[in-house]
Design a protein around this motif. Structure first.
Motif, PDB file in Angstrom:
ATOM      1  N   TYR A   1      35.404  52.163  59.220  1.00 55.37           N
ATOM      2  CA  TYR A   1      36.217  52.753  58.154  1.00 55.37           C
ATOM      3  C   TYR A   1      37.065  51.686  57.466  1.00 55.37           C
ATOM      4  CZ  TYR A   1      39.602  55.668  55.696  1.00 55.37           C
ATOM      5  OH  TYR A   1      40.388  56.234  54.720  1.00 55.37           O
ATOM      6  N   TYR A   2      37.831  50.908  58.262  1.00 51.00           N
ATOM      7  CA  TYR A   2      38.757  49.990  57.593  1.00 51.00           C
ATOM      8  C   TYR A   2      38.047  48.790  56.977  1.00 51.00           C
ATOM      9  CZ  TYR A   2      39.330  47.196  62.001  1.00 51.00           C
ATOM     10  OH  TYR A   2      39.157  46.417  63.116  1.00 51.00           O
ATOM     11  N   ARG A   3      36.773  48.627  57.282  1.00 52.36           N
ATOM     12  CA  ARG A   3      35.977  47.662  56.504  1.00 52.36           C
ATOM     13  C   ARG A   3      36.099  47.980  55.015  1.00 52.36           C
ATOM     14  NH1 ARG A   3      29.369  48.118  56.145  1.00 52.36           N
ATOM     15  NH2 ARG A   3      29.082  46.714  54.353  1.00 52.36           N
ATOM     16  N   TRP A   4      36.042  49.279  54.704  1.00 52.96           N
ATOM     17  CA  TRP A   4      36.081  49.693  53.303  1.00 52.96           C
ATOM     18  C   TRP A   4      37.508  49.747  52.770  1.00 52.96           C
ATOM     19  CZ3 TRP A   4      31.802  48.860  51.055  1.00 52.96           C
ATOM     20  CH2 TRP A   4      30.585  49.025  51.750  1.00 52.96           C
ATOM     21  N   THR A   5      38.500  49.966  53.649  1.00 52.39           N
ATOM     22  CA  THR A   5      39.894  49.827  53.217  1.00 52.39           C
ATOM     23  C   THR A   5      40.135  48.396  52.764  1.00 52.39           C
ATOM     24  OG1 THR A   5      40.547  51.479  54.873  1.00 52.39           O
ATOM     25  CG2 THR A   5      42.310  50.169  53.889  1.00 52.39           C
ATOM     26  N   GLN A   6      39.634  47.436  53.542  1.00 49.91           N
ATOM     27  CA  GLN A   6      39.755  46.021  53.178  1.00 49.91           C
ATOM     28  C   GLN A   6      38.969  45.717  51.906  1.00 49.91           C
ATOM     29  OE1 GLN A   6      38.340  44.441  56.907  1.00 49.91           O
ATOM     30  NE2 GLN A   6      40.413  44.266  57.769  1.00 49.91           N
ATOM     31  N   TRP A   7      37.807  46.334  51.750  1.00 51.59           N
ATOM     32  CA  TRP A   7      36.993  46.118  50.545  1.00 51.59           C
ATOM     33  C   TRP A   7      37.744  46.614  49.301  1.00 51.59           C
ATOM     34  CZ3 TRP A   7      35.008  49.388  46.825  1.00 51.59           C
ATOM     35  CH2 TRP A   7      34.025  48.867  45.972  1.00 51.59           C
ATOM     36  N   ILE A   8      38.381  47.781  49.410  1.00 47.13           N
ATOM     37  CA  ILE A   8      39.142  48.305  48.268  1.00 47.13           C
ATOM     38  C   ILE A   8      40.309  47.380  47.954  1.00 47.13           C
ATOM     39  CG2 ILE A   8      40.558  50.222  47.427  1.00 47.13           C
ATOM     40  CD1 ILE A   8      38.790  52.102  49.090  1.00 47.13           C
ATOM     41  N   PHE A   9      40.964  46.850  48.990  1.00 51.44           N
ATOM     42  CA  PHE A   9      42.039  45.880  48.735  1.00 51.44           C
ATOM     43  C   PHE A   9      41.499  44.700  47.933  1.00 51.44           C
ATOM     44  CE2 PHE A   9      44.175  41.914  49.727  1.00 51.44           C
ATOM     45  CZ  PHE A   9      45.475  42.210  49.350  1.00 51.44           C
ATOM     46  N   LEU A  10      40.310  44.227  48.260  1.00 51.80           N
ATOM     47  CA  LEU A  10      39.738  43.098  47.523  1.00 51.80           C
ATOM     48  C   LEU A  10      39.486  43.448  46.059  1.00 51.80           C
ATOM     49  CD1 LEU A  10      37.202  41.469  50.037  1.00 51.80           C
ATOM     50  CD2 LEU A  10      39.523  40.745  49.439  1.00 51.80           C
ATOM     51  N   GLN A  11      39.092  44.693  45.796  1.00 52.39           N
ATOM     52  CA  GLN A  11      38.901  45.096  44.400  1.00 52.39           C
ATOM     53  C   GLN A  11      40.237  45.062  43.647  1.00 52.39           C
ATOM     54  OE1 GLN A  11      35.579  45.193  44.060  1.00 52.39           O
ATOM     55  NE2 GLN A  11      35.752  45.035  46.293  1.00 52.39           N
TER      56      GLN A  11
ATOM     57  N   GLU B   1      40.964  45.658  35.017  1.00 53.97           N
ATOM     58  CA  GLU B   1      39.712  44.953  34.719  1.00 53.97           C
ATOM     59  C   GLU B   1      39.530  43.844  35.740  1.00 53.97           C
ATOM     60  OE1 GLU B   1      39.835  43.562  30.702  1.00 53.97           O
ATOM     61  OE2 GLU B   1      40.071  45.575  29.832  1.00 53.97           O
ATOM     62  N   PRO B   2      38.287  43.370  35.945  1.00 51.29           N
ATOM     63  CA  PRO B   2      38.073  42.253  36.867  1.00 51.29           C
ATOM     64  C   PRO B   2      38.891  41.031  36.448  1.00 51.29           C
ATOM     65  CG  PRO B   2      35.986  43.284  36.294  1.00 51.29           C
ATOM     66  CD  PRO B   2      37.017  43.897  35.401  1.00 51.29           C
ATOM     67  N   ILE B   3      39.402  40.299  37.422  1.00 56.54           N
ATOM     68  CA  ILE B   3      40.239  39.140  37.134  1.00 56.54           C
ATOM     69  C   ILE B   3      39.481  38.096  36.325  1.00 56.54           C
ATOM     70  CG2 ILE B   3      39.721  37.794  39.213  1.00 56.54           C
ATOM     71  CD1 ILE B   3      43.266  38.421  37.802  1.00 56.54           C
ATOM     72  N   SER B   4      38.168  38.140  36.405  1.00 59.49           N
ATOM     73  CA  SER B   4      37.340  37.182  35.652  1.00 59.49           C
ATOM     74  C   SER B   4      37.487  37.353  34.143  1.00 59.49           C
ATOM     75  CB  SER B   4      35.863  37.325  36.042  1.00 59.49           C
ATOM     76  OG  SER B   4      35.418  38.648  35.791  1.00 59.49           O
TER      77      SER B   4
ATOM     78  N   ASP C   1      39.027  52.882  36.984  1.00 62.75           N
ATOM     79  CA  ASP C   1      38.976  51.870  35.913  1.00 62.75           C
ATOM     80  C   ASP C   1      37.849  50.876  36.139  1.00 62.75           C
ATOM     81  OD1 ASP C   1      41.170  53.074  34.809  1.00 62.75           O
ATOM     82  OD2 ASP C   1      42.596  51.485  35.329  1.00 62.75           O
ATOM     83  N   LEU C   2      37.599  50.527  37.403  1.00 67.89           N
ATOM     84  CA  LEU C   2      36.563  49.542  37.719  1.00 67.89           C
ATOM     85  C   LEU C   2      35.174  50.154  37.809  1.00 67.89           C
ATOM     86  CD1 LEU C   2      38.532  47.482  40.411  1.00 67.89           C
ATOM     87  CD2 LEU C   2      38.205  46.927  37.991  1.00 67.89           C
ATOM     88  N   GLY C   3      35.082  51.485  37.594  1.00 69.68           N
ATOM     89  CA  GLY C   3      33.783  52.146  37.538  1.00 69.68           C
ATOM     90  C   GLY C   3      33.208  52.566  38.865  1.00 69.68           C
ATOM     91  N   TYR C   4      34.032  52.593  39.921  1.00 68.99           N
ATOM     92  CA  TYR C   4      33.520  52.937  41.242  1.00 68.99           C
ATOM     93  C   TYR C   4      33.554  54.430  41.545  1.00 68.99           C
ATOM     94  CZ  TYR C   4      33.671  47.943  42.307  1.00 68.99           C
ATOM     95  OH  TYR C   4      33.471  46.589  42.306  1.00 68.99           O
ATOM     96  N   VAL C   5      34.412  55.189  40.846  1.00 69.84           N
ATOM     97  CA  VAL C   5      34.496  56.631  41.061  1.00 69.84           C
ATOM     98  C   VAL C   5      34.480  57.346  39.708  1.00 69.84           C
ATOM     99  CG1 VAL C   5      35.746  56.474  43.260  1.00 69.84           C
ATOM    100  CG2 VAL C   5      37.035  56.579  41.122  1.00 69.84           C
ATOM    101  N   SER C   6      34.229  58.654  39.749  1.00 67.05           N
ATOM    102  CA  SER C   6      34.006  59.415  38.514  1.00 67.05           C
ATOM    103  C   SER C   6      35.255  60.113  37.999  1.00 67.05           C
ATOM    104  CB  SER C   6      32.908  60.461  38.756  1.00 67.05           C
ATOM    105  OG  SER C   6      33.290  61.376  39.778  1.00 67.05           O
ATOM    106  N   LYS C   7      36.337  60.120  38.766  1.00 61.70           N
ATOM    107  CA  LYS C   7      37.555  60.825  38.365  1.00 61.70           C
ATOM    108  C   LYS C   7      38.758  59.883  38.451  1.00 61.70           C
ATOM    109  CE  LYS C   7      36.317  65.171  37.603  1.00 61.70           C
ATOM    110  NZ  LYS C   7      36.645  66.249  38.543  1.00 61.70           N
ATOM    111  N   ALA C   8      39.740  60.109  37.547  1.00 61.14           N
ATOM    112  CA  ALA C   8      40.960  59.306  37.556  1.00 61.14           C
ATOM    113  C   ALA C   8      42.045  59.895  38.452  1.00 61.14           C
ATOM    114  CB  ALA C   8      41.502  59.151  36.136  1.00 61.14           C
TER     115      ALA C   8
END
Length: 850
Positions: free
Chosen positions: A142-152, A166-169, A586-593
């Motif tokens: 589970y917290y693998r994905w908590t850490q992944w969301i932090f990275l986003q 928006e992406p930092i790039s 905003d980053l396009g990962y989910v369908s609702k705000a």
């Protein structure tokens, strides 16, 4: 309750049905594409605020909201919905770490044992959770994905031009670290040396830690922060379309605290390059600013304090460091402060005004400085009176109200630039005047501060960050999860270094790089758990796209259809979850705000002494004890029968007993004891048509219970079912169809009894098939509920002699005829002369005789 005295055998059939539900996985909700998924049904996602599994287990207050959502979930399934009703564990937390420090037992073991206990208790109550979707925030999967969301979040910035992350790039500036949504800053925090961690304001009470009662001091520390302030306007505006209680929306709006005003620059005397910037909503009172106050921990204090004032300033700062922000902001406390020996220049009047420090000004709010306008601010006036500071009236009230202490709008006075203008016009003119001279500008300010996101603990999600040459960078996604290393002891280091710093080999990432040793706060796992419930076993994505679009879909802005929990989470948890959801959107990962469409807060259940349940008061009631004595169905029904869900109410074992008696009457309506003492189906239940009264009662009950479930009026739904049982008790024959309908209505509230009685009916009658959980919710016919008869009072010479039912369409003549034909009237008027017959339509017939 003695074994021989049980009014119905709940101890036999409740475990039986719990085992059947688990074996058959009746409440599992398949995802789109899974075997058994029915795409023709609408979805309904009903969610509880998942619990922290403490060692104490559940008390009777915890399952109140869970019972309400379970009733809704069972009801919606019968209404033809695909229902997602999951449960999991918000399991990181300080108590498990404190136990590890005392016992040496790894927090994971403590947490696992506590979860097993909680789960066992929840299953005994008969909740229809989809246990295949169970999640645990301390599980590396589970917290693998908590850490992944932090990275986003870390690898994003908020573009004010597009009003989204928006992406930092895509950032074209020189230093991306200045705009990241996750960043590092030195901020004043509540530091508890004994616990070895930073505490949130809510975790500090009277200068001590809520857990353990240890001293807490304020000190600046390097912390990870999340830039939630970038979303302040969206968090505010996008509340409007959510179906939340207005009180909760107001709490969120107040926490965000949007205000319009001006930023004004005050030059510090004898320090040419130094200014103090303040935000005020009343720039029209600038001429009335007779002193300034800055936060004791403000960076300018060390620079501007005079040699004479330094000892007093140092002592005051030390005292302030022992107070939480909540204590410092308390309006009712006596004002304290110390003069710094420095002065600033009022940009409007040109006068020198003294600069003080005071604990009621917080570095984390606004600019950490205020202009004191004692004539028109209650707090400033109190401070000025205490320290004999000048008070200058600059706003004249329209009426007879005293000018000193007046905080409303009026006319500007003693303010040469704006004299005679209304407050509204004065604000505009003075702001424009300041802007022209580069002395200030119009601004919008928020009380909301960026989210302090790091903790100096062991038991939390490690950051997927490494440090090299003083700079931070993210780990690759293929290096997740970052798992905390085992330690020989979990005690705080005694310094600001977190416990993870003890694991030297783990910290050393490479020759030049070291791991971040702070961990995330407990809030992290609960910011997105509702998404993982949609697809808990996906190891390629934090939630599958198809599953997220389905369970979080719909026309309304929020994804979860119903979210139920305590009002104690009305601000921070909801705000943080909304923030994470918006970033992911905003980053396009989910369908609702927005994560949660409808929110319901259950009230607190007090002890029988009308006090909050606690170990120290000795008034905690365990659900296990209640279930042992009265059964799970009686426990569930009493939880809902106590009163409106949202209200605070005291527990009463006598109340449980009363509800138990109702369920015993239900049982005896269907069952009777034979000569050998065994229960068998009552011979009164027959496959016959209901009479008119029975039919009306059945349809009235269906209507009432349906409407009450929809409006969360569970207590009155139970009351109506009590009326139903009373109406059918004592009947010579009981129609099977009415009993079938009643059991379906009862099943969300008392699922074990309803299932058992349904099975008993199926064994004797062939009119229905399958388990009660698979039945459709009954419908009601409004036409059968129309009152087509009225009771007519029959009088002789004004005295009531009888009553009779008649059609509401009956004419006066028909009422006369019926009255004269009544047996009692006929007997009493025999041989007498009827002088008159008075008819009052739909009410009475009065026969006047000699």
């Amino acid at each position: 309750m003695d074994e021989r005295r049980k009014p119905y055998p709940f101890d036999q059939f409740e475990p039986k049905w719990q085992a059947i539900w688990e074996e058959q996985q009746l409440f599992h909700a398949p995802n789109p594409g899974d075997k058994g998924f029915d795409s023709s049904k609408p979805k309904f996602y009903v969610l509880d605020m998942f619990p922290y599994p403490s060692g104490a287990g559940l008390h009777v207050g915890h399952p109140e909201g869970y019972t309400a959502t379970d009733i809704i979930a069972r009801y919606k399934r019968m209404r033809g919905f695909n229902v997602l009703h999951p449960m999991g564990w918000d399991a990181f937390g300080l108590p498990a770490e404190q136990y590890a420090i005392k016992s040496g037992q790894h927090p994971a073991i403590t947490t696992r044992e506590n979860i097993a206990s909680f789960k066992s208790q929840l299953k005994r109550i008969g909740f229809s959770y989809d246990w295949q979707r169970e999640i645990n925030t301390t599980d590396p999967r589970y917290y693998r994905w908590t850490q992944w969301i932090f990275l986003q979040i870390y690898n994003s910035w908020f573009n004010s031009a597009t009003n989204k992350a928006e992406p930092i790039s895509t950032y074209s500036g020189k230093n991306p670290d200045e705009v990241r949504l996750a960043y590092v800053a030195d901020v004043p925090v509540n530091w508890c040396p004994e616990l070895g961690t930073v505490l949130a304001n809510e975790e500090v009470v009277d200068g001590k830690s809520e857990i353990g009662g240890f001293p807490v001091v304020r000190r600046p520390m390097r912390q990870w922060m999340l830039r939630i302030t970038a979303y302040a306007e969206r968090l505010l505006n996008e509340l409007d379309k959510l179906d939340w209680p207005e009180g909760i929306k107001l709490l969120q709006r107040n926490w965000i605290g949007r205000s319009e005003g001006a930023l004004i620059k005050f030059q510090i005397s004898n320090f040419e390059s130094q200014i103090i910037e303040v935000f005020t909503t009343r720039p029209d009172t600038l001429y009335g600013a007779t002193y300034m106050v800055i936060a004791p921990e403000h960076s300018l204090v060390d620079l501007i304090v005079s040699e004479e004032q330094w000892p007093a300033v140092r002592e005051y700062r030390e005292k302030t460091a022992r107070k939480s922000d909540l204590e410092r902001a308390e309006m009712t406390k006596e004002k304290t402060g110390v003069f710094t020996g420095a002065y600033a220049v009022n940009p409007a009047s040109g006068e020198r005004i003294p600069i003080w420090i005071a604990d009621y000004v917080l570095l984390g709010y606004g600019t950490g400085a205020i202009m004191g306008v004692p004539a028109h601010d209650e707090r400033d006036l109190e401070f000025a009176k205490k320290f004999n500071l000048p008070i200058v009236v600059v706003v004249q009230p329209a009426g007879d109200e005293p000018a000193v202490g007046f905080t409303g709008d009026g006319l500007a006075v003693n303010s040469p630039i704006i004299n005679g203008l209304t407050s509204s016009d004065a604000k505009k003119k003075i702001t424009a005047w300041l802007e022209e001279r580069s002395l200030g500008k119009g601004a919008v300010n928020y009380k909301l501060r960026d989210w302090l996101f790091s903790r100096q603990r062991y038991w939390g999600e490690p950051f997927p960050i490494i440090w090299e040459d003083g700079s931070h960078r993210s780990l690759g996604e293929n290096e997740l999860p970052v798992v905390p290393p085992p330690l020989e002891d979990y005690k705080p280091t005694g310094t600001a270094e977190p416990p993870l710093s003890k694991a030297k080999d783990w910290v050393r990432y490479s020759e030049k790089a070291a791991r971040e040793t702070n961990v995330m706060p407990q809030w992290a796992g609960s910011c997105w758990y509702y998404l993982r419930f949609c697809d808990p076993h996906d190891d390629r994505r934090f939630v599958g796209e198809q599953a997220e679009r389905y369970w979080m879909g719909g026309e309304k802005p929020g994804g979860v259809d119903l979210y139920v929990g305590g009002i104690e989470h009305a601000v921070l948890h909801l705000l943080y979850a909304r923030f994470w959801q918006k970033v992911l959107f905003d980053l396009g990962y989910v369908s609702k705000a927005e994560p949660f469409q409808r929110l319901v807060n259950q009230g607190i259940i007090l002890g029988e002494d009308n006090q909050k349940m606690s170990k120290s008061r000795g008034n905690i009631v365990s659900p296990d004890d209640v279930i042992d004595q009265y059964g799970a169905d009686a426990f569930r029904c009493y939880e809902m029968f106590m009163g409106p869900l949202e209200q605070m109410k005291p527990w009463s074992m006598r109340g449980v007993e009363g509800v138990s008696r109702f369920l015993a009457r239900v049982w005896r309506l269907f069952m009777s004891e034979n000569q050998s003492g065994d229960w068998e189906l009552s011979g009164k239940i027959k496959q016959i048509d209901s009479d008119k009264a029975q039919q009306k009662m059945t349809h009235a009950t269906i209507k009432k219970v349906t409407e009450d479930i929809e409006s969360f009026s569970f207590n009155t739904a139970i009351s109506q079912m009590m009326i139903f049982v009373n109406a059918f008790t004592g009947a010579e024959t009981i129609p099977l169809s009415s009993m079938r309908s009643f059991l379906v209505l009862l099943s969300p509230f008392a699922p074990h009894m309803a299932s058992e009685l349904w099975e008993r009916l199926n064994a004797s009658f062939t009119d229905a098939r399958g388990d009660i959980t698979g039945q459709r919710w009954p419908w009601y016919d409004e036409r059968l509920l129309v009152e087509d008869e009225v009771e007519i009072v029959l009088q002789i010479n004004g005295k009531v002699r009888d009553r009779m039912k008649m059609s509401i369409l009956a004419t006066d003549e028909q009422m006369k005829t019926a009255a004269m034909s009544n047996l009692k009237i006929h007997q009493r008027t025999a041989g007498k002369t009827v002088r008159n017959v008075i008819v009052i339509p739909k009410k009475l017939v009065n026969i006047v005789v000699d």
